[in-house]
Design a protein around this motif. Structure first.
Motif, PDB file in Angstrom:
ATOM      1  N   VAL A 101      21.191  68.118  -9.395  1.00 29.10           N
ATOM      2  CA  VAL A 101      21.749  68.318 -10.732  1.00 29.10           C
ATOM      3  C   VAL A 101      22.850  69.363 -10.658  1.00 29.10           C
ATOM      4  O   VAL A 101      22.645  70.464 -10.131  1.00 29.10           O
ATOM      5  CB  VAL A 101      20.660  68.780 -11.730  1.00 29.10           C
ATOM      6  CG1 VAL A 101      21.283  69.103 -13.085  1.00 29.10           C
ATOM      7  CG2 VAL A 101      19.591  67.702 -11.876  1.00 29.10           C
ATOM      8  N   TRP A 102      24.012  69.021 -11.165  1.00 30.31           N
ATOM      9  CA  TRP A 102      25.150  69.946 -11.216  1.00 30.31           C
ATOM     10  C   TRP A 102      25.126  70.658 -12.567  1.00 30.31           C
ATOM     11  O   TRP A 102      25.216  70.013 -13.618  1.00 30.31           O
ATOM     12  CB  TRP A 102      26.449  69.173 -11.035  1.00 30.31           C
ATOM     13  CG  TRP A 102      27.701  69.930 -11.343  1.00 30.31           C
ATOM     14  CD1 TRP A 102      28.528  69.749 -12.415  1.00 30.31           C
ATOM     15  CD2 TRP A 102      28.290  70.986 -10.572  1.00 30.31           C
ATOM     16  NE1 TRP A 102      29.593  70.613 -12.360  1.00 30.31           N
ATOM     17  CE2 TRP A 102      29.468  71.378 -11.238  1.00 30.31           C
ATOM     18  CE3 TRP A 102      27.926  71.627  -9.387  1.00 30.31           C
ATOM     19  CZ2 TRP A 102      30.290  72.396 -10.748  1.00 30.31           C
ATOM     20  CZ3 TRP A 102      28.743  72.639  -8.902  1.00 30.31           C
ATOM     21  CH2 TRP A 102      29.902  73.012  -9.572  1.00 30.31           C
ATOM     22  N   ILE A 103      24.979  71.982 -12.540  1.00 32.93           N
ATOM     23  CA  ILE A 103      24.927  72.742 -13.789  1.00 32.93           C
ATOM     24  C   ILE A 103      26.353  73.121 -14.172  1.00 32.93           C
ATOM     25  O   ILE A 103      26.846  74.216 -13.897  1.00 32.93           O
ATOM     26  CB  ILE A 103      24.013  73.982 -13.650  1.00 32.93           C
ATOM     27  CG1 ILE A 103      22.615  73.534 -13.221  1.00 32.93           C
ATOM     28  CG2 ILE A 103      23.957  74.755 -14.971  1.00 32.93           C
ATOM     29  CD1 ILE A 103      21.638  74.654 -13.018  1.00 32.93           C
ATOM     30  N   GLY A 104      27.013  72.171 -14.776  1.00 31.96           N
ATOM     31  CA  GLY A 104      28.404  72.322 -15.157  1.00 31.96           C
ATOM     32  C   GLY A 104      28.904  71.031 -15.754  1.00 31.96           C
ATOM     33  O   GLY A 104      28.156  70.059 -15.902  1.00 31.96           O
ATOM     34  N   PRO A 105      30.188  70.962 -16.086  1.00 29.83           N
ATOM     35  CA  PRO A 105      30.746  69.761 -16.689  1.00 29.83           C
ATOM     36  C   PRO A 105      30.855  68.620 -15.684  1.00 29.83           C
ATOM     37  O   PRO A 105      30.758  68.823 -14.477  1.00 29.83           O
ATOM     38  CB  PRO A 105      32.132  70.212 -17.165  1.00 29.83           C
ATOM     39  CG  PRO A 105      32.477  71.333 -16.251  1.00 29.83           C
ATOM     40  CD  PRO A 105      31.189  72.034 -15.959  1.00 29.83           C
ATOM     41  N   LYS A 106      31.087  67.423 -16.207  1.00 28.90           N
ATOM     42  CA  LYS A 106      31.299  66.274 -15.328  1.00 28.90           C
ATOM     43  C   LYS A 106      32.523  66.514 -14.451  1.00 28.90           C
ATOM     44  O   LYS A 106      33.492  67.146 -14.884  1.00 28.90           O
ATOM     45  CB  LYS A 106      31.523  65.022 -16.171  1.00 28.90           C
ATOM     46  CG  LYS A 106      30.353  64.610 -17.045  1.00 28.90           C
ATOM     47  CD  LYS A 106      30.741  63.418 -17.908  1.00 28.90           C
ATOM     48  CE  LYS A 106      29.611  63.004 -18.826  1.00 28.90           C
ATOM     49  NZ  LYS A 106      30.007  61.875 -19.717  1.00 28.90           N
ATOM     50  N   PRO A 107      32.505  66.026 -13.214  1.00 26.28           N
ATOM     51  CA  PRO A 107      33.677  66.174 -12.353  1.00 26.28           C
ATOM     52  C   PRO A 107      34.964  65.676 -13.010  1.00 26.28           C
ATOM     53  O   PRO A 107      36.033  66.266 -12.843  1.00 26.28           O
ATOM     54  CB  PRO A 107      33.313  65.348 -11.112  1.00 26.28           C
ATOM     55  CG  PRO A 107      31.822  65.382 -11.072  1.00 26.28           C
ATOM     56  CD  PRO A 107      31.381  65.380 -12.495  1.00 26.28           C
ATOM     57  N   GLY A 108      34.862  64.595 -13.781  1.00 26.90           N
ATOM     58  CA  GLY A 108      36.037  64.074 -14.463  1.00 26.90           C
ATOM     59  C   GLY A 108      36.608  65.046 -15.475  1.00 26.90           C
ATOM     60  O   GLY A 108      37.831  65.126 -15.661  1.00 26.90           O
ATOM     61  N   SER A 109      35.749  65.809 -16.141  1.00 30.29           N
ATOM     62  CA  SER A 109      36.216  66.809 -17.104  1.00 30.29           C
ATOM     63  C   SER A 109      36.930  67.949 -16.391  1.00 30.29           C
ATOM     64  O   SER A 109      37.940  68.472 -16.887  1.00 30.29           O
ATOM     65  CB  SER A 109      35.035  67.361 -17.901  1.00 30.29           C
ATOM     66  OG  SER A 109      34.363  66.329 -18.600  1.00 30.29           O
ATOM     67  N   ILE A 110      36.409  68.327 -15.224  1.00 32.75           N
ATOM     68  CA  ILE A 110      37.059  69.382 -14.437  1.00 32.75           C
ATOM     69  C   ILE A 110      38.445  68.933 -14.014  1.00 32.75           C
ATOM     70  O   ILE A 110      39.424  69.677 -14.137  1.00 32.75           O
ATOM     71  CB  ILE A 110      36.208  69.746 -13.208  1.00 32.75           C
ATOM     72  CG1 ILE A 110      34.836  70.296 -13.630  1.00 32.75           C
ATOM     73  CG2 ILE A 110      36.934  70.771 -12.335  1.00 32.75           C
ATOM     74  CD1 ILE A 110      33.886  70.560 -12.480  1.00 32.75           C
ATOM     75  N   LEU A 111      38.535  67.682 -13.527  1.00 31.91           N
ATOM     76  CA  LEU A 111      39.828  67.153 -13.089  1.00 31.91           C
ATOM     77  C   LEU A 111      40.812  67.065 -14.247  1.00 31.91           C
ATOM     78  O   LEU A 111      41.998  67.365 -14.111  1.00 31.91           O
ATOM     79  CB  LEU A 111      39.642  65.780 -12.459  1.00 31.91           C
ATOM     80  CG  LEU A 111      39.037  65.734 -11.057  1.00 31.91           C
ATOM     81  CD1 LEU A 111      38.733  64.302 -10.648  1.00 31.91           C
ATOM     82  CD2 LEU A 111      39.982  66.389 -10.045  1.00 31.91           C
ATOM     83  N   ALA A 112      40.319  66.645 -15.405  1.00 30.82           N
ATOM     84  CA  ALA A 112      41.193  66.467 -16.567  1.00 30.82           C
ATOM     85  C   ALA A 112      41.847  67.770 -17.003  1.00 30.82           C
ATOM     86  O   ALA A 112      42.971  67.767 -17.514  1.00 30.82           O
ATOM     87  CB  ALA A 112      40.398  65.866 -17.729  1.00 30.82           C
ATOM     88  N   MET A 113      41.156  68.892 -16.800  1.00 30.91           N
ATOM     89  CA  MET A 113      41.687  70.178 -17.252  1.00 30.91           C
ATOM     90  C   MET A 113      42.198  71.034 -16.098  1.00 30.91           C
ATOM     91  O   MET A 113      42.610  72.176 -16.306  1.00 30.91           O
ATOM     92  CB  MET A 113      40.601  70.947 -18.011  1.00 30.91           C
ATOM     93  CG  MET A 113      40.023  70.188 -19.197  1.00 30.91           C
ATOM     94  SD  MET A 113      41.282  69.608 -20.360  1.00 30.91           S
ATOM     95  CE  MET A 113      41.643  71.135 -21.203  1.00 30.91           C
ATOM     96  N   GLY A 114      42.192  70.488 -14.884  1.00 28.90           N
ATOM     97  CA  GLY A 114      42.546  71.285 -13.714  1.00 28.90           C
ATOM     98  C   GLY A 114      44.023  71.560 -13.566  1.00 28.90           C
ATOM     99  O   GLY A 114      44.426  72.620 -13.075  1.00 28.90           O
TER     100      GLY A 114
END
Length: 616
Positions: A101-114
């Motif tokens: 379990v990743w305790i954070g946002p979805k990887p796609g959300s990270i990429l979208a705001m990176g």
């Protein structure tokens, strides 16, 4: 609820996560490098796993080692903290792919705001106000210069993949644009591997306002109000507070609703922060606050939000990651009181805030505040990591109460022998502009000299300490009908000083103290007797070039016997991931050279001795 979690971080944030996780009954797993083998976060966790040498690229930034540690210990989830791998979408996906379990946002959300340009376009589409500027793919000098003219000077050039103030340049006039652009692109390429830039209108009286948001896997998104992080030095936050001074209810509603729209636009889950830049020249107004970027993680300054809302944001993270809905609805959240946080670092303000590395022999915090720390007395501040000692958080019924409480706690903190920014923080908190909430991001740069702490303790404190040492050393005199006044030489932080004092009366056994420390307003000085056991101590010559911290010598520019001029480069020292150039204090001759390129040195090591030389 999850039953176990590995914390892929170190220091105070690892300790912070462990504290909440254990309160909720989770089994906690720490990871550590060579430098952190005896660190507080290792001792606080239920178990710990070694992940490699001290440099972060060989330990805390190696995702494979961290995932392996989680699998081998049976941890269900990974909490990344902040920094390191916390906003690395590839690592987040690798955690998920490993069945964790990743305790954070979805990887796609990270990429979208990176990337700043892509994030800004997405925010524009979501109806979030953005700073006027240029986001185009055409990166030619001609096009960028044309867009800068259209925006109107001054403009800000920003690396699209930037952060921490890197790859940013303010340009005041067209004649400076080309050089600033090239410099920005070089720095961006070196720091982020991407030299693409965007342009924004420079805000003349900028305030940094950010909103804490939270989303869950059931489609719920709420905000937990705003923070003001305007007090910055070189684009790094120094003091943060919540709520933002001067924020009226209408403006708060507008900015917080915009933050929620931003989070929904990227299907956000977990803790995140929407950062805005505000033009504070006419106070905070909804039509003068623009989206800047999103941080897809828990922020360093999250405690001030916890203090005014009464919520534990790490608990919220763990619950959301477990699949639970958000603990509260928007209408159930409210602001109660005021909170201000100061970042207490092991660094020397009088020497351009160079990190101060070594053992914390004395570590004592003033009363009345929340202390989030990853060190204890006797711990080492390492050259490998951020030199934060603690976050000191004060809470009050209003801003003035919190401000005074925080200043008082810092004033009565004693940390030795390492230098800290405590005195600088006290000065900042007590500066008239900060006290009156006249804030903008340029305040520290503008008022720098006024914020520098004293280089010497008050005369009365110095005389009192000198009297104690003199009495302990048997130097007290005697005079009929009048108190004795002695003037004697001491070493104050290795520099000879002459101090006039009245010795204390001797009573009982006499201590054989040879030195003492003087603490005042968060500053600490070392005072030593000039004569020890009847022998004169050696005062350091002003031509002695000593190492300001432990480090590695990366370049030596002189040899023994060389004639040097004032400010001539002698050698370069690498420490805390930065290079520091040491120069000659005056014209003279290199009498001693005690290092060679590639050598490791300790703090206080005599590197070069420069003797004055007459022209004759």
């Amino acid at each position: 609820m999850l039953t176990s979690v590995l914390i892929a971080n170190r220091g105070e944030i690892a300790c912070r996560v462990i504290r909440t996780a254990r309160r909720l009954g989770l089994h906690t797993v720490a990871v550590y490098s060579d430098a952190d083998a005896d660190a507080l976060h290792v001792r606080s966790a239920d178990e710990a796993v070694y992940i490699g040498p001290s440099p972060v690229r060989e330990s805390y930034l190696v995702g494979e080692k961290i995932i392996t540690a989680a699998l081998e210990t049976g941890a269900e989830a990974i909490h990344p903290g902040y920094g390191f791998l916390s906003e690395n979408a590839e690592f987040a996906q690798a955690v998920i792919d490993a069945g964790l379990v990743w305790i954070g946002p979805k990887p796609g959300s990270i990429l979208a705001m990176g990337l700043k340009d892509a994030a800004k376009k997405k925010m524009q589409d979501a109806g979030v106000p953005t700073t006027p500027g240029y986001l185009g793919d055409d990166q030619s000098l001609a096009r960028l210069r044309q867009e800068a003219e259209a925006i109107g000077y001054p403009v800000l050039i920003k690396a699209v993949a930037g952060g921490g103030g890197k790859g940013m340049r303010k340009v005041d006039a067209p004649v400076d644009f080309a050089d600033a652009l090239q410099s920005c692109q070089r720095e961006a390429a070196a720091s982020f591997g991407n030299d693409q830039v965007l342009l924004e209108k420079w805000v003349t009286n900028p305030r940094h306002i950010e909103v804490q948001i939270f989303g869950d896997s059931h489609g719920n998104v709420v905000h937990l109000f705003e923070r003001d992080c305007s007090l910055q030095r070189r684009h790094q936050k120094v003091i943060e507070e919540a709520p933002a001074p001067g924020m009226d209810p209408e403006t708060r509603e507008a900015i917080c609703k915009a933050a929620v729209r931003a989070a929904r636009a990227v299907d956000y889950q977990g803790a995140g922060t929407i950062e805005f830049i505000a033009d504070g020249s006419e106070g905070l107004r909804a039509d003068r606050i623009w989206f800047m970027e999103m941080n897809t993680r828990l922020q360093v300054e999250h405690p001030v939000t916890e203090e005014i809302t009464g919520q534990d944001l790490v608990e919220w993270q763990l619950r959301v990651a477990s699949g639970e809905p958000l603990p509260l609805r928007q209408e159930e959240l409210s602001i109660d009181g005021w909170a201000i946080e100061a970042r207490l670092y092991s660094e020397d303000p009088s020497h351009d805030f160079l990190p101060s590395i070594g053992k914390l022999e004395t570590l004592s915090f003033g009363p009345g505040c929340r202390i989030d720390t990853g060190v204890t007395e006797g711990a080492e501040i390492s050259p490998f990591y951020d030199p934060m000692i603690a976050k000191v958080i004060a809470t009050g019924t209003d801003r003035e109460a919190a401000r005074c409480k925080l200043a008082q706690a810092l004033r009565h903190s004693t940390i030795w022998p390492l230098r800290t920014n405590a005195g600088f923080l006290v000065k900042a908190l007590e500066h008239t502009d900060f006290a009156m909430a006249r804030l903008d991001t340029g305040l520290i740069a503008r008022e720098g000299d006024a914020l520098m702490p004293a280089t010497h303790p008050p005369a009365e404190k110095l005389a009192e300490a000198a009297a104690s040492l003199a009495t302990a050393g048997g130097l007290a005199g005697f005079r009929l009908n009048a108190p004795v006044c002695i003037e004697s030489a001491f070493l104050l932080d290795r520099q000879e000083v002459s101090i006039a004092f009245t010795p204390h009366k001797r009573a009982g056994a006499i201590a054989e103290a040879e030195d003492t420390i003087i603490a005042h307003d968060g500053q600490v000085w070392h005072l030593a007797r000039w004569r020890v056991h009847g022998k004169s101590g050696a005062a350091p010559s002003d031509g002695s070039i000593t190492s300001p911290m432990p480090g590695r010598v990366t370049a030596v520019a002189v040899a023994t016997g060389d004639r040097v001029i004032a400010r001539q480069k002698l050698l370069t020292l690498e420490a805390m991931k930065m290079e520091h150039t040491l120069v000659a204090p005056f014209e003279g001759v290199v009498a001693e050279l005690n290092v060679s390129e590639g050598g490791q040195v300790s703090e206080g090591t005599l590197l070069v001795q420069i003797d004055r030389k007459d022209d004759n």
